[in-house]
Scaffold this motif. Sequence first.
Motif, mmCIF file in Angstrom:
data_model
loop_
_atom_site.group_PDB
_atom_site.id
_atom_site.type_symbol
_atom_site.label_atom_id
_atom_site.label_comp_id
_atom_site.label_asym_id
_atom_site.label_seq_id
_atom_site.Cartn_x
_atom_site.Cartn_y
_atom_site.Cartn_z
ATOM 1 N N ILE A 354 0.848 -1.410 0.069
ATOM 2 C CA ILE A 354 0.178 -0.087 -0.143
ATOM 3 C C ILE A 354 0.947 1.177 -0.072
ATOM 4 N N HIS A 355 1.896 1.304 1.016
ATOM 5 C CA HIS A 355 2.927 2.245 0.901
ATOM 6 C C HIS A 355 3.524 2.421 -0.595
ATOM 7 N N ARG A 356 4.086 1.636 -1.031
ATOM 8 C CA ARG A 356 4.578 1.586 -2.208
ATOM 9 C C ARG A 356 3.889 2.145 -3.501
ATOM 10 N N LEU A 357 2.244 1.939 -3.447
ATOM 11 C CA LEU A 357 1.573 2.146 -4.439
ATOM 12 C C LEU A 357 1.079 3.680 -4.164
ATOM 13 N N ALA A 358 1.276 4.285 -2.861
ATOM 14 C CA ALA A 358 0.512 5.433 -2.447
ATOM 15 C C ALA A 358 0.895 6.537 -3.366
ATOM 16 N N GLY A 359 2.141 6.634 -3.637
ATOM 17 C CA GLY A 359 2.541 7.829 -4.653
ATOM 18 C C GLY A 359 2.058 8.006 -5.983
ATOM 19 N N GLY A 360 2.110 6.760 -6.577
ATOM 20 C CA GLY A 360 1.773 6.867 -7.990
ATOM 21 C C GLY A 360 0.750 5.760 -8.345
ATOM 22 N N ARG A 361 0.236 4.939 -7.531
ATOM 23 C CA ARG A 361 -0.802 3.895 -8.048
ATOM 24 C C ARG A 361 -0.157 3.033 -8.908
ATOM 25 N N GLY A 362 1.148 2.570 -8.878
ATOM 26 C CA GLY A 362 1.725 1.671 -9.684
ATOM 27 C C GLY A 362 2.884 2.426 -10.499
ATOM 28 N N HIS A 363 2.913 3.700 -10.650
ATOM 29 C CA HIS A 363 3.843 4.560 -11.288
ATOM 30 C C HIS A 363 5.315 4.738 -10.404
ATOM 31 N N ARG A 364 6.112 4.875 -11.128
ATOM 32 C CA ARG A 364 7.476 4.745 -10.204
ATOM 33 C C ARG A 364 7.515 6.025 -9.190
ATOM 34 N N VAL A 365 8.042 5.895 -8.092
ATOM 35 C CA VAL A 365 8.189 7.028 -7.156
ATOM 36 C C VAL A 365 9.552 6.774 -6.730
ATOM 37 N N PHE A 366 10.242 8.117 -6.723
ATOM 38 C CA PHE A 366 11.596 8.307 -6.526
ATOM 39 C C PHE A 366 11.871 9.410 -5.752
ATOM 40 N N ALA A 367 12.328 9.186 -4.454
ATOM 41 C CA ALA A 367 12.635 10.198 -3.318
ATOM 42 C C ALA A 367 14.312 10.457 -3.591
ATOM 43 N N GLY A 368 14.716 11.847 -3.785
ATOM 44 C CA GLY A 368 15.967 12.178 -3.841
ATOM 45 C C GLY A 368 15.901 13.690 -3.945
ATOM 46 N N THR A 369 17.352 14.264 -4.042
ATOM 47 C CA THR A 369 17.520 15.491 -4.642
ATOM 48 C C THR A 369 17.103 15.788 -5.997
ATOM 49 N N ALA A 370 17.103 17.291 -6.235
ATOM 50 C CA ALA A 370 16.606 17.565 -7.775
ATOM 51 C C ALA A 370 17.787 16.907 -8.751
ATOM 52 N N VAL A 371 19.059 16.884 -8.348
ATOM 53 C CA VAL A 371 20.046 16.273 -9.025
ATOM 54 C C VAL A 371 19.769 14.908 -9.274
ATOM 55 N N GLN A 372 19.451 14.298 -8.361
ATOM 56 C CA GLN A 372 19.321 12.826 -8.379
ATOM 57 C C GLN A 372 17.986 12.505 -9.273
ATOM 58 N N VAL A 373 17.254 13.066 -9.250
ATOM 59 C CA VAL A 373 15.992 12.991 -9.951
ATOM 60 C C VAL A 373 16.354 13.250 -11.416
ATOM 61 N N ALA A 374 17.116 14.389 -11.746
ATOM 62 C CA ALA A 374 17.592 14.442 -12.878
ATOM 63 C C ALA A 374 18.549 13.473 -13.524
ATOM 64 N N ASP A 375 19.171 12.908 -12.800
ATOM 65 C CA ASP A 375 19.934 12.062 -12.963
ATOM 66 C C ASP A 375 19.053 10.695 -13.666
ATOM 67 N N GLN A 376 18.199 10.474 -12.583
ATOM 68 C CA GLN A 376 17.084 9.191 -12.867
ATOM 69 C C GLN A 376 16.425 9.485 -14.370
ATOM 70 N N LEU A 377 16.032 10.594 -14.596
ATOM 71 C CA LEU A 377 15.465 10.734 -15.919
ATOM 72 C C LEU A 377 16.334 10.967 -17.051
ATOM 73 N N GLU A 378 17.596 11.418 -16.899
ATOM 74 C CA GLU A 378 18.354 11.295 -18.026
ATOM 75 C C GLU A 378 18.963 9.942 -18.455
ATOM 76 N N GLU A 379 19.142 9.029 -17.123
ATOM 77 C CA GLU A 379 19.497 7.974 -17.630
ATOM 78 C C GLU A 379 18.296 7.078 -18.296
ATOM 79 N N TRP A 380 17.139 7.256 -17.911
ATOM 80 C CA TRP A 380 15.950 6.435 -18.393
ATOM 81 C C TRP A 380 16.051 6.810 -20.083
ATOM 82 N N PHE A 381 16.087 8.250 -20.053
ATOM 83 C CA PHE A 381 15.899 8.744 -21.577
ATOM 84 C C PHE A 381 16.611 8.475 -22.584
ATOM 85 N N LYS A 382 18.377 8.310 -21.967
ATOM 86 C CA LYS A 382 19.315 7.952 -22.753
ATOM 87 C C LYS A 382 19.511 6.557 -23.101
#
Lengths: 451, 451
Positions: A354-382
Amino acid sequence: MSKHNKQMNLNVFIMNAGHHEASWRYPGTEPHNITDIAYFKRIARIAEDAKFDSLFLADGLAVSKNIKHGAFVGLEPFTLLSALASVTEHIGLIGTVSTTYNEPFHVARKFASLDHISKGRAGWNIVTSGSEFEASNFSQDAHLEHHKRYERAREFLEVATGLWDSWEDDAVIIDREAGVFAEPGKVRAIEHAGDTFKVRGPLNIPRSPQGYPVLVQAGSSEDGKEFAAQYAEAIFTAQQTLKEAQQFYADVKARAARHGRNPDHLKILPGICAVIGATESEAKEKEQALNELTVPEYGLNQLSNMLGVDLFKYPLDGPLPELPNVSQINGNKSRFQLVADLARRDQLTIRQLIHRLAGGRGHRVFAGTAVQVADQLEEWFKQGGSDGFNVMPPYLPAGLEEFASQVVPELQRRGLFRTEYQERTLRGHFGLGRPLNQFSTAARLLEYEAK
Amino acid sequence: MSKHNKQMNLNVFIMNAGHHEASWRYPGTEPHNITDIAYFKRIARIAEDAKFDSLFLADGLAVSKNIKHGAFVGLEPFTLLSALASVTEHIGLIGTVSTTYNEPFHVARKFASLDHISKGRAGWNIVTSGSEFEASNFSQDAHLEHHKRYERAREFLEVATGLWDSWEDDAVIIDREAGVFAEPGKVRAIEHAGDTFKVRGPLNIPRSPQGYPVLVQAGSSEDGKEFAAQYAEAIFTAQQTLKEAQQFYADVKARAARHGRNPDHLKILPGICAVIGATESEAKEKEQALNELTVPEYGLNQLSNMLGVDLFKYPLDGPLPELPNVSQINGNKSRFQLVADLARRDQLTIRQLIHRLAGGRGHRVFAGTAVQVADQLEEWFKQGGSDGFNVMPPYLPAGLEEFASQVVPELQRRGLFRTEYQERTLRGHFGLGRPLNQFSTAARLLEYEAK
């Protein structure tokens, strides 16, 4: 535009007080404003100032039993998006409409109208409806079976695209002297007669700036992927890991190619619910604080509906019971599979799930700094996991403000996101062409030449 | 409000380039802008600056065969009205929606949404659809018979009002501490199961500022009048002479009283297409210039549809042929009767009849100075012919500007129209109360005390 540096597409998925199911209890959110247009205007301005491609509204046609602890209720997408069209200039406006509980004439017309009003910024998230509750609001005894819903959706799309093309772009002449308003030969009945629909046409509105709205799809089942590969120009999808995202990306792009389409004209946008903190530990604490605000009954009800099992009978801190086979699920099949896989893989108790789904109902939830979020997005994108993202702020408006003021500039510094709008239509932002009119002389000439 | 001087209600009926069928050929009109929201924003501002009660959009769900010489096409009412809600503050926003080709859940929801977005300014012009053409756009083989359409409309209203009341006004609590979003006992399924509709509810949007939109009706047939007397809070009607208007007024008010209603809570607003000139002869010349711009084929087609006879077979300068009996008309019965009576009474040729209908399609057309127009309106208002008017500018935007800058100040000088808005909702402008919730404890208590 400017394809020298490939840039990502960012959509913001707006949901009432935020995507986290406890967002309405989180400090600073505004659950009392979810029927106030001023609230959504503020959110739209934040997104437009940050140069998002589009904003998107989900939709449902029934209230679930969760009303006590928060529910998905509020303004209807067309009325809300039109009101926002009046106060924005660039951002795309994507509304969800079900093909199962609507008529194609109404839907084609309303999207054409929204596209005119917004001067070419409309998008349609095509859904077939995943909830049994909706049927009982529309004089139906049961929800249409999954495969039949997609059959209906395909015919619905055939009718809608026909209606959008029922006026050629230059049909309206307005020759005051001669008394000719439109050229009758360029406004056509479509005379559709199929298994489900019988629609004569033409539509009662001239062809719109984009020809028709950007077609978006969000189902990731086998039927959903085939439908998307054939019709969709963007896909919202829930992917938990890069590996799964890559598989989905490769699969859907290959399907589009098999349908004779350019895979670049189908944008794949996984959901990301980013919980942003000044430090990683602050972000994790925020996530935990949000999860602790969840009401177990709410999550249990959501999860029970999603999995087709009454979980209230099982201990919260124990494992999931045996689940039905996906073939027995007549709601959202791909989300069922994702949640079942997640629980098995990470050996989660019901409460943890329930906690894992609470943020995005099955979508990916990622907690971190703005730079870490950008890193994640860049990785998936590239790494071939996405063409961009469906950004799902856990709480609003602050969660969007944080993404806009911290993550977006970081992506811009890396050359991964636009710093100014180059185009004025949603098709322009997504790098999609304007569809030719299937009935026009020009389209028929092109077809002839291609032979 | 301020009932010391009874004042009239003025609604502006907006139609593309104007109400005269040749308006799109008339100098200064903007037929090229009928899908441009900026055009409608300008018109709405003129009306709001003049303190009109409301603006109103008609609607149809099919393109007639008249497309060559001008047609009733353009933006869809909800998308247009929501966009206007964003840029206006006081004026009511009345949209037409057919009960024959829609589902009550969608319609109830969209009006609740528009009412929230506009903060209490929504109105619904309830129509049953008068055109055979519409059926073929909605998988129907034939247009539903007139009486059956009204049966369906009554059940539709029953469902819609139930859905609007499915949330009590104080159902949303938002107790963050306790985790209670809404009080479940104040959000109810309606469990409607009737001849046509089966709708569980509740609606997926909380009760709106006005409770529900102002209910407007425009049919003047026997069925239409009964329906209006039972449900409508305002009526748009076409009346050619004061005597007819007085009869209609007395008839409908008496019917409302027989239904146990306060007749003051049903506003009767006949249409007026005023052609305004600096002198009477200038106004008459304007009217003639407009009539000379009509295209005979257009008028013949309109009139043939209205009367159920193919008039193309008869000489334009000869009389009408024998007409069918009103019982054979399955479209707009009252308009058929009005036009048949008008042609007989004034001994008109087909061409003369087309000119007489060109300005208002059966609504009253009056050409004169602003003072003469005000005299006419005052006479009807004071002599029991109306509670106000449905103002139908022959050409836009100038025809509305002329009415706003010349007729409105004249009415204000006579104390017949407001000089400032006193209220912020459409119910407020019309002097209508906010409906009690039929399911609420308060309503049930009142009912009990009344026994």
